[in-house]
Design a protein around this motif. Structure first.
Motif, PDB file in Angstrom:
ATOM      1  N   ASP A 140       0.875  -1.096   0.054  1.00  0.00           N
ATOM      2  CA  ASP A 140       0.027   0.120  -0.090  1.00  0.00           C
ATOM      3  C   ASP A 140       0.896   1.168  -0.022  1.00  0.00           C
ATOM      4  OD1 ASP A 140      -2.303  -1.439  -0.065  1.00  0.00           O
ATOM      5  OD2 ASP A 140      -2.901  -1.368   1.971  1.00  0.00           O
ATOM      6  N   TYR A 141       1.734   1.231   0.606  1.00  0.00           N
ATOM      7  CA  TYR A 141       2.659   2.537   0.851  1.00  0.00           C
ATOM      8  C   TYR A 141       3.481   2.541  -0.398  1.00  0.00           C
ATOM      9  CZ  TYR A 141       6.901   5.032   2.666  1.00  0.00           C
ATOM     10  OH  TYR A 141       7.742   6.093   2.698  1.00  0.00           O
ATOM     11  N   ALA A 142       3.934   1.482  -0.949  1.00  0.00           N
ATOM     12  CA  ALA A 142       4.571   1.711  -2.542  1.00  0.00           C
ATOM     13  C   ALA A 142       3.539   2.333  -3.535  1.00  0.00           C
ATOM     14  CB  ALA A 142       5.222   0.422  -2.735  1.00  0.00           C
ATOM     15  N   ARG A 143       2.405   1.655  -3.434  1.00  0.00           N
ATOM     16  CA  ARG A 143       1.261   2.222  -4.675  1.00  0.00           C
ATOM     17  C   ARG A 143       1.077   3.368  -4.312  1.00  0.00           C
ATOM     18  NH1 ARG A 143      -1.198  -2.730  -3.415  1.00  0.00           N
ATOM     19  NH2 ARG A 143      -0.675  -4.345  -4.885  1.00  0.00           N
ATOM     20  N   LYS A 144       0.878   4.191  -3.029  1.00  0.00           N
ATOM     21  CA  LYS A 144       0.523   5.319  -2.640  1.00  0.00           C
ATOM     22  C   LYS A 144       1.468   6.243  -3.159  1.00  0.00           C
ATOM     23  CE  LYS A 144      -2.250   5.063   1.336  1.00  0.00           C
ATOM     24  NZ  LYS A 144      -2.198   4.743   2.552  1.00  0.00           N
ATOM     25  N   GLY A 145       2.882   5.829  -3.010  1.00  0.00           N
ATOM     26  CA  GLY A 145       4.065   6.750  -3.450  1.00  0.00           C
ATOM     27  C   GLY A 145       4.022   6.855  -5.110  1.00  0.00           C
ATOM     28  N   ILE A 146       3.758   5.700  -5.621  1.00  0.00           N
ATOM     29  CA  ILE A 146       3.748   5.524  -7.056  1.00  0.00           C
ATOM     30  C   ILE A 146       2.667   6.716  -7.619  1.00  0.00           C
ATOM     31  CG2 ILE A 146       3.748   4.350  -9.232  1.00  0.00           C
ATOM     32  CD1 ILE A 146       5.052   2.044  -7.362  1.00  0.00           C
TER      33      ILE A 146
END
Lengths: 278, 282
Positions: free
Chosen positions: A19-25
């Motif tokens: 989730d963290y990575a997706r939000k960043g991207i």
């Protein structure tokens, strides 16, 4: 048995990281990579002229990335070193996009499981072949999943919407100007303005170039191509294309990348990536 | 080898080690030093004539660029070890180098140098200046000095198109490095004395690339005429000199049939006039 204090199940940990990575991207702008008749076209919406999202890796190999600059820049530089060292040790023809995609997958996968913070990046590694059938497109996500793609790939911020528009307009054997139009259209919101030329980063891997196939398209040349790809009467130009598309699907057995939850296979919710490209 | 702490966050593979320099050679020194040329154990005895040597290379500037040409012979002592060796290498889109001296070491150096230039370009997103390229090559030659003292001598000739001046430039070297920028024309290798003498008479300032190519071919012929280690055009086997031009359109190696035609024309002239064209006395 009592749970240790502060225990978080592995499943939860992975989900949080994803989730963290997706939000960043998702915060960043999108890019598209698509095949055209003479090679592979990269189009990125990039407000910075100093920091590139698209790069040459080797003679036939290009790289496109979205997400955190410092992270994908480290991957880009590593990729250049990997390619140069292999080409120097063996032969220039022995450097392949497949090998590079594997290197990235290994490292991204390791970071995703081992580090507190996953990399907030999404990459495409593309290799142009002698013919369009030999072209290779690999898409890599933050958790190290690799998908073998054909035709056109979207990555970055509003990936579902961009991939949808890309799928709608893309077909095989586009000319460079047409492919550029398809790419830019995909990056433009339906009723929004096209990104200004100064914010478009465009490059090609042109199989007809000698030695190094990678070429950045900038300035007057890019303007000309953009003008060329914009038909004077859009309706007239669209109509036969639409008919062609309807007539073609049986021939085009391999569907272009479908947007939505089934692609890409991202852990932990998605399918497990077996690496078989299936 | 690097520890994890030297690598960018999270990465484990030491291919991601950042040396802080844009030089491929420097990265190789840290990552895989055994791949570098000239880093072997010292050689006990001088090598002498035992391994093939490459011979004559000429270069001359022309209008808007530079021409480089080389013969095709490699010799070991009095033996011709190869008739069709290639000694002029494209190093990037706007530069090339020719090698004279130990063929194997020269080829290795040319390969590494090409990667070095490209590595910088890909990493930095800009091309090195012509001076920068010439200096980089000087460092590589200097690193080879211990080997050169044992007989593995390589002396390259470097030519590049300089976009800032819209002109070609030529750089010479010695075993200790350099570079020495050369005006108008230069030649290296065993036949260089004869080639330089020939070019001195045939070189025309600001001549077209085509005319300069002819002058270089004539110079190579004159070198082969007087130097046993330089090969002349091999008409029976159809082995022609390698000729390259670099202009604002980039590096271009002339195709064999194009060179063949020019050589045939030159040979016809030499049938009546074996010493070649005559320079005016006044």
């Amino acid at each position: 048995m009592s749970m240790p204090f502060g225990y978080v199940p592995a499943e939860q940990q992975m989900r949080d990281k994803a989730d963290y990575a997706r939000k960043g991207i998702a915060r960043g702008r999108s890019s598209v990579v698509l095949q055209y008749e003479h090679g592979i076209l990269f189009v990125a919406h990039n407000a910075s002229r100093a920091l590139h999202k698209i790069s040459e890796i080797y003679d036939r190999i290009g790289f496109a990335a979205v997400g955190r600059y410092n992270e994908f820049e480290a991957l880009r530089l590593g990729g250049i070193r990997y390619a140069d060292i292999n080409g120097y040790t063996y032969d220039r023809g022995d450097v392949t996009a497949r090998g590079l995609a594997n290197l990235y997958a290994q490292n991204l996968g390791m970071i995703f499981t081992d580090s507190i913070k996953p990399y907030e990046v999404e990459l495409v590694v593309a290799e142009v072949g002698e013919t369009s059938d030999a072209d290779q497109l690999y898409r890599l996500t933050f958790d190290g999943s690799v998908t073998d793609e054909h035709g056109a790939v979207a990555l970055g911020g509003q990936v579902d919407a961009v991939a949808g528009r890309l799928k709608e307009h893309y077909r095989e054997g586009l000319s460079l100007a047409e492919a550029l139009r398809v790419g830019v259209t995909a990056l433009t919101e339906p009723d929004g303005e096209r990104p200004p030329t100064s914010q478009l980063e465009v490059a090609v891997l042109d199989r007809n170039r000698p030695h190094r196939k990678f070429l950045r398209l900038t300035g007057a040349r890019l303007e000309r191509l953009l003008a060329e790809g914009t038909p004077a009467a859009p309706e007239a130009a669209e109509a036969p294309e639409a008919q062609e598309r309807q007539a073609e699907p049986p021939a085009q057995a391999a569907p272009p990348p479908a947007p939505g939850p089934d692609v890409p296979p991202t852990a932990p919710e998605g399918d497990i990536d077996t690496g078989s490209g299936g | 080898m690097a520890s994890h702490r030297d690598l960018p966050a999270g990465l484990r593979d030491s291919i991601f080690l950042d040396t802080g320099s844009s030089s491929f050679t420097e990265f190789l020194t840290a990552y895989a030093p055994h791949l570098l040329p000239g880093r072997r154990e010292g050689i006990a005895t001088p090598i002498g004539d035992a391994i093939p040597h490459a011979t004559t290379i000429v270069a001359a500037t022309c209008a808007g660029g530079v021409v480089m040409a080389g013969d095709r012979r490699a010799t070991s002592g009095n033996m011709i070890s190869q008739r069709d060796v290639e000694k002029v290498y494209r190093t990037d889109d706007y530069s090339c180098m020719g090698i004279a001296g130990t063929a194997s070491t020269g080829i290795e150096m040319a390969r590494l140098y090409r990667v070095e230039l490209e590595h910088y370009e890909k990493r930095e997103g800009r091309t090195l200046s012509v001076e920068g390229k010439a200096n980089r090559l000087a460092t590589m030659i200097r690193e080879n000095l211990p080997n050169a003292m044992q007989g593995l001598v390589v002396v390259p000739l470097f030519a590049a198109y300089d976009p800032d001046r819209d002109a070609g430039r030529i750089f010479g070297y010695d075993v200790g490095g350099g570079p020495y920028e050369q005006q108008q024309f230069h030649a290296i290798g065993s036949g260089s004395i004869f080639a330089r003498g020939s070019l001195k008479k045939l070189y025309r300032e600001n001549a077209s690339p085509a005319d300069t190519v002819l002058a270089c071919l004539q110079a190579l012929y004159d070198a082969a005429d007087d130097d046993s280690a330089t090969g002349g055009p091999d008409v029976t086997r159809k082995i022609w000199p390698i000729v390259a031009t670099i202009t604002d359109e980039g590096f271009r190696r002339l195709p064999d049939d194009e060179v063949a035609e020019l050589v045939q024309g030159m040979l016809e002239g030499r049938m009546t006039d074996p010493d070649g064209p005559v320079a005016p006395l006044r």
